[in-house]
Design an enzyme around this catalytic site. Sequence first.
Site, PDB file in Angstrom:
ATOM      1  N   VAL A  85       8.942  49.215  33.540  1.00 27.78           N
ATOM      2  CA  VAL A  85      10.115  49.650  32.587  1.00 27.78           C
ATOM      3  C   VAL A  85      11.233  48.767  32.888  1.00 27.78           C
ATOM      4  CG1 VAL A  85      11.980  51.533  32.946  1.00 27.78           C
ATOM      5  CG2 VAL A  85       9.509  52.300  33.456  1.00 27.78           C
ATOM      6  N   ASP A 114      15.069  41.067  40.487  1.00 26.57           N
ATOM      7  CA  ASP A 114      13.913  41.711  41.280  1.00 26.57           C
ATOM      8  C   ASP A 114      14.060  41.026  42.422  1.00 26.57           C
ATOM      9  OD1 ASP A 114      11.332  43.780  40.272  1.00 26.57           O
ATOM     10  OD2 ASP A 114      11.207  42.335  41.973  1.00 26.57           O
ATOM     11  N   PHE A 144      10.774  57.228  28.641  1.00 25.51           N
ATOM     12  CA  PHE A 144       9.442  58.065  28.162  1.00 25.51           C
ATOM     13  C   PHE A 144       8.573  57.055  27.524  1.00 25.51           C
ATOM     14  CE2 PHE A 144      13.159  60.938  28.107  1.00 25.51           C
ATOM     15  CZ  PHE A 144      12.812  62.107  28.718  1.00 25.51           C
ATOM     16  N   GLU A 155       2.864  53.015  28.920  1.00 21.47           N
ATOM     17  CA  GLU A 155       2.311  51.639  28.931  1.00 21.47           C
ATOM     18  C   GLU A 155       0.981  51.600  27.654  1.00 21.47           C
ATOM     19  OE1 GLU A 155       1.018  51.183  32.874  1.00 21.47           O
ATOM     20  OE2 GLU A 155       2.888  51.665  34.009  1.00 21.47           O
ATOM     21  N   ASN A 204       6.304  65.238  31.715  1.00 20.12           N
ATOM     22  CA  ASN A 204       5.194  64.810  32.127  1.00 20.12           C
ATOM     23  C   ASN A 204       4.390  66.058  32.578  1.00 20.12           C
ATOM     24  OD1 ASN A 204       5.645  62.119  31.559  1.00 20.12           O
ATOM     25  ND2 ASN A 204       6.179  61.564  33.689  1.00 20.12           N
ATOM     26  N   CYS A 211       2.607  57.879  36.560  1.00 21.91           N
ATOM     27  CA  CYS A 211       3.484  58.424  36.167  1.00 21.91           C
ATOM     28  C   CYS A 211       3.149  60.188  36.403  1.00 21.91           C
ATOM     29  CB  CYS A 211       4.431  58.555  34.875  1.00 21.91           C
ATOM     30  SG  CYS A 211       5.075  57.003  34.864  1.00 21.91           S
ATOM     31  N   LYS A 271      -5.649  53.461  31.405  1.00 19.93           N
ATOM     32  CA  LYS A 271      -5.887  53.854  29.940  1.00 19.93           C
ATOM     33  C   LYS A 271      -5.985  52.515  29.216  1.00 19.93           C
ATOM     34  CE  LYS A 271      -1.116  54.316  28.672  1.00 19.93           C
ATOM     35  NZ  LYS A 271      -0.286  55.073  27.683  1.00 19.93           N
ATOM     36  N   ARG A 306      -2.820  51.804  38.913  1.00 20.11           N
ATOM     37  CA  ARG A 306      -2.307  52.943  39.736  1.00 20.11           C
ATOM     38  C   ARG A 306      -2.706  54.301  39.580  1.00 20.11           C
ATOM     39  NH1 ARG A 306       4.084  51.312  39.101  1.00 20.11           N
ATOM     40  NH2 ARG A 306       3.390  51.040  37.065  1.00 20.11           N
TER      41      ARG A 306
END
Length: 469
Positions: free
Chosen positions: A11, A30, A150, A153, A209, A261, A359, A366
């Site tokens: 994100v 980061d 929203f 990926e 979600n 998610c 996907k 994850r």
Amino acid sequence: MSIAIIGAGYVGIVTGTCFAETGNQVFCMDVDEDKIQLLNKGRVPIFEPGLTEMISRNLKDGRLSFTTNLEKVVKNARIIFVAVGTPSCADGFPDISSVIRVCEAVTSSMNEYKILVLKSTVPVGTSEIIEGKLNRQTDVPFDLVSNPEFLKEGAALEDFMKPDRVVIGSHSLAAAEEVGGLYAPFVMRGAPVLVMDPRSAEMIKYASNAMLACRISFINEIANLCEHVGADIQWVRKGLGTDRRIGSDFLYPGIGYGGSCFPKDVRGLVQLGRKVGYTPHLISKVDEINQAQSKRFVEKILKFFSSGIAQDLERALKQGKKIPEHFSEVCDLWQLEPVKEIELALQNKNVAVWGLAFKPRTDDMREAPSTRIIPNLIELGAKVTVYDPEALDEARKVFGNTVEYASGSYEALQGADVLILLTEWNLFRHPELDKMREVMRLPVIFDGRNQYVRTDLIEKGLVYFGIGQ
Ligand code: NAD
């Protein structure tokens, strides 16, 4: 506008890069030094179509930079987005400790008015809790804004730059408008910018979600029923989806959803309900059905190899006979009595796996269905060979040396007793069926994503099982 992004993950990187692309000065921070070094060289630690090119362009033009120095980015930016992870705790409630730590660290470095924006998905009420904490910590003025993300990926840039809506929750209208202004270039075609209270904004993310996950579990249940009554989900799905009240999105049956998610947010919403004394019964079942769907897929493979069909198939192949169509009847499969112990049915069977990411168009593994299905197959004694066009590096972190890694899709099929398709990458859509039949020991396909036309495969001499067909 000068913007800081804290947390350069899926994100954070996409948010920062898209804001840089529209002319803002963006500083991404980061704690992961290796990641920051890579990003500063224009190398992107995640696979997301189009992202590398966009990062390189903005790095070169000086609008985008990456650092581990929090203090510096806070001083330089007026608007600070928090996009660190919020994984599930053991009980399923989201762990927001990183978000709180980052907000406290940001506040300690603030020298003048700032707008803090929560992009991470956080339980309803978190913005207000954090606002209260920070108000006790500092006298420097700030506003807190909830701005859930929203993006999907695999299509993250497109989603970010062409959102269906932008959700902004804040008690400060001025701060909400300033954050909304950043999205102006992305909503020129009329997508609404919805400004509301922070709790409602936080709830929209979870509700969205949960709704999508609910549709997937719903269609999976209907598909399972189809398998028992001899209906075809491919027709049922079309008949359902063409009803305008229902629509066709997220009505594709398969082996269950995954990713960072849906599983976490569905569990998070259920736990949130329990914490406040309300059990959301429907949503509680969604995750349960999802887990069961992956198990059921393995059960179906076990049914095949423990039934007489597998032996009949071997016999037919040896005798050079045409493979009968009824070998692919799932309705029969569920009713067959095993001819050998079901737990032993996959012992030493060579299982080829196509697709590991949760996907297509991402390398993210994850909570991918592959992470549930493959260990299950290994436990049952199968020898598993995997291939994925982008997720093999991630897969090595998950499966280590418990599986073989193939260098291509047909290499994975050499000597296989069965192929299972777990991720519907384009690459797998139109395979050479003759070649598959030649290199596999047994030409059996369990298609976890309903990618193939059943009749085409059967006609080419393959045994085929989809979902709900
Ligand atoms: P991620 O795990 O890919 O990235 C999080 C990043 O934060 C990591 O790079 C990590 O090193 C960094 N980080 C952790 N602690 C830090 C700290 N104290 N200071 C600075 N950086 C720190 O996570 P993600 O997938 O980008 O998700 C981030 C949030 O956005 C989550 O709440 C998630 O639920 C939500 N979200 C994710 C998606 C998605 O598709 N991935 C979509 C919408 C919303």
